[in-house]
Design an enzyme around this catalytic site. Structure first.
Site, mmCIF file in Angstrom:
data_model
loop_
_atom_site.group_PDB
_atom_site.id
_atom_site.type_symbol
_atom_site.label_atom_id
_atom_site.label_comp_id
_atom_site.label_asym_id
_atom_site.label_seq_id
_atom_site.Cartn_x
_atom_site.Cartn_y
_atom_site.Cartn_z
ATOM 1 C CG HIS A 124 -0.255 0.001 2.526
ATOM 2 N ND1 HIS A 124 -0.216 -1.100 3.346
ATOM 3 C CD2 HIS A 124 0.450 0.955 3.166
ATOM 4 C CE1 HIS A 124 0.469 -0.808 4.426
ATOM 5 N NE2 HIS A 124 0.897 0.418 4.340
HETATM 6 P P1 TYD Z 1 -1.823 -2.803 7.465
HETATM 7 O O1 TYD Z 1 -1.264 -1.447 7.691
HETATM 8 O O2 TYD Z 1 -2.569 -3.044 6.188
HETATM 9 O O3 TYD Z 1 -0.690 -3.911 7.608
HETATM 10 P P2 TYD Z 1 0.655 -4.206 6.808
HETATM 11 O O4 TYD Z 1 0.947 -3.044 5.930
HETATM 12 O O5 TYD Z 1 1.663 -4.408 7.852
HETATM 13 O O6 TYD Z 1 0.470 -5.459 6.033
HETATM 14 O O7 TYD Z 1 -2.753 -3.162 8.699
HETATM 15 C C1 TYD Z 1 -3.271 -4.456 8.877
HETATM 16 C C2 TYD Z 1 -4.534 -4.340 9.708
HETATM 17 O O8 TYD Z 1 -4.238 -3.820 11.001
HETATM 18 C C3 TYD Z 1 -5.560 -3.427 9.075
HETATM 19 O O9 TYD Z 1 -6.773 -4.112 8.911
HETATM 20 C C4 TYD Z 1 -5.784 -2.312 10.047
HETATM 21 C C5 TYD Z 1 -5.068 -2.731 11.323
HETATM 22 N N1 TYD Z 1 -4.273 -1.622 11.870
HETATM 23 C C6 TYD Z 1 -4.804 -0.834 12.881
HETATM 24 O O10 TYD Z 1 -5.944 -1.040 13.339
HETATM 25 N N2 TYD Z 1 -4.052 0.187 13.388
HETATM 26 C C7 TYD Z 1 -2.805 0.449 12.924
HETATM 27 O O11 TYD Z 1 -2.138 1.393 13.414
HETATM 28 C C8 TYD Z 1 -2.269 -0.358 11.865
HETATM 29 C C9 TYD Z 1 -0.889 -0.111 11.297
HETATM 30 C C10 TYD Z 1 -3.037 -1.375 11.368
#
Ligand code: TYD
Length: 139
Positions: free
Chosen positions: A57
């Site tokens: 992302h």
């Molecule tokens: P995401 O940022 O998409 O993870 P990565 O980039 O590490 O693969 O986040 C994964 C899930 O965690 C997403 O559904 C939302 C949740 N999340 C939170 O609730 N708060 C946060 O600060 C973060 C980073 C993620």
């Protein structure tokens, strides 16, 4: 650096210093001292299964310091024109990531911990999770 003008070449590895001690080291990151934005949120990834990748992302606004608090992993940055792979493996070095960059994380070593210091609180509206949308917006 903002969403439109950031490139992978703006993202460098910052030495956040280390207080060495024979009994173990300590690294300090302090708002107004050795980080160029105020930290509003810290999160960390751990228990990452072998072969897994994370990220996938970009952010409109969020600026981050990404740190290998333990072990190692790679961060792949993409600005729509250039890609760069950075290996993080020392807790006293941080990768400074600007808004407007697609990122993926892979090659996690067993037991590694990816700690992220972030400039904003969590906001799903700040995410772009579709690569083609990201490429269009970057143009
Ligand atoms: P995401 O940022 O998409 O993870 P990565 O980039 O590490 O693969 O986040 C994964 C899930 O965690 C997403 O559904 C939302 C949740 N999340 C939170 O609730 N708060 C946060 O600060 C973060 C980073 C993620």
């Amino acid at each position: 650096m903002n969403f439109s003008n950031s490139t992978v070449f703006d993202c460098s590895i910052i030495d956040v210093s280390k207080v060495h001690n024979d009994k173990g080291n300590i690294t300090v990151v302090e708002n107004g001292a050795n980080i160029p934005f105020d930290v509003k949120r810290i999160y960390y990834l751990y228990d990452i299964p072998g072969g897994e990748s994370r990220g996938g992302h970009a952010h409109y606004e969020l600026e981050q310091y990404i740190v290998a608090a333990s072990g190692s992993f790679d961060v792949i940055l993409d600005d729509g024109l250039n890609r760069k792979r950075v290996t993080l493996n020392m807790p006293n070095f941080a990768l400074h990531v600007f808004p407007g960059l697609w990122r993926e994380l892979d090659n996690f070593s067993s037991g590694s911990i990816c700690m992220v210091l972030a400039s904003h609180k969590y906001d799903e509206k700040d995410y772009i999770r579709d690569y083609y949308k990201f490429i269009k917006l970057k143009k």
